[in-house]
Design a protein around this motif. Sequence first.
Motif, short mmCIF file in Angstrom:
data_model
loop_
_atom_site.label_atom_id
_atom_site.label_comp_id
_atom_site.label_asym_id
_atom_site.label_seq_id
_atom_site.Cartn_x
_atom_site.Cartn_y
_atom_site.Cartn_z
N UNK A 183 1.30 -1.54 0.00
CA UNK A 183 0.48 -0.14 0.12
C UNK A 183 0.55 1.35 0.10
N UNK A 184 0.15 2.37 -0.43
CA UNK A 184 0.77 3.08 -0.87
C UNK A 184 0.24 4.90 -1.45
N UNK A 185 1.11 5.39 -1.38
CA UNK A 185 0.72 6.55 -2.53
C UNK A 185 1.62 7.55 -3.34
N UNK A 186 1.09 7.72 -4.40
CA UNK A 186 1.77 8.94 -5.43
C UNK A 186 0.98 10.05 -5.20
N UNK A 187 2.29 10.99 -5.22
CA UNK A 187 2.17 12.60 -5.44
C UNK A 187 2.76 12.95 -6.98
N UNK A 188 2.56 13.19 -8.28
CA UNK A 188 2.85 13.76 -9.58
C UNK A 188 3.13 14.93 -9.51
N UNK A 189 4.37 15.56 -10.48
CA UNK A 189 4.68 16.79 -10.04
C UNK A 189 3.14 17.18 -11.40
N UNK A 190 2.31 17.03 -12.62
CA UNK A 190 1.44 17.35 -12.85
C UNK A 190 0.26 17.57 -12.18
N UNK A 191 0.48 17.02 -10.88
CA UNK A 191 -1.16 16.55 -9.68
C UNK A 191 -1.73 15.88 -9.90
N UNK A 192 -1.46 14.93 -10.42
CA UNK A 192 -2.37 13.31 -10.26
C UNK A 192 -2.19 12.85 -8.99
N UNK A 193 -2.96 12.52 -8.40
CA UNK A 193 -2.41 11.73 -6.94
C UNK A 193 -2.82 10.52 -6.82
N UNK A 194 -1.89 9.14 -6.44
CA UNK A 194 -2.68 7.84 -6.26
C UNK A 194 -2.26 7.62 -5.28
N UNK A 195 -3.72 6.37 -4.32
CA UNK A 195 -3.64 5.95 -3.24
C UNK A 195 -4.42 4.49 -3.15
#
Length: 189
Positions: free
Chosen positions: A121-133
Amino acid sequence: MIPETRPVDPIPAQAPSAAAATAVQTAPAAVENTSAEKRSNKSKVILISAGAVVLALAAVLLIVFNTPKDVRSVSYTTPNGYTGIYTGKWLHGQPYGNGAFVLDNGAVYDCEWRDGLPNGHGTSKLPNGDNYNGNWKDGRFDGQGLLTYSDGSFYNGEFKDGQFNGQGRYTDADGIVKSGMWEDGVFMG
């Protein structure tokens, strides 16, 4: 020292028989055999104890060498070629356990790691503003997750190999919803 004869009985009942006299004479040989057996058994106990110590030491070494090392920040390149700074625990020269990876492009991955990639499990935050959890497998979205795009659209559902796959609900920036089955990123209905 073991006596060769039995102590005198304070109240003798009768004279010892010939069989009893023979038993008394053969007692030292039996004692010697018993001592030899005890030495043999003692050797076996020592060998078993030594084997147990070796197994315990091997288990400790296995735990020590397979336990993630202290948290540290290091420049790292993932197996699929992304570079950045990883801060977290390491095992066998790769990120392992909980850690954060800030890519050179500014993307941030804060998740569980195994084999040098996001796994768990985890999260990502991309420079373009997209996020995943959600869940990861081998560096890709896999399992349940929520992907939110910078334009306000989002997908909440199942992923496989980084694509919408299985039950999920996509809502675009205008509020139009597609809910149902997805296969390899394509809405099936």
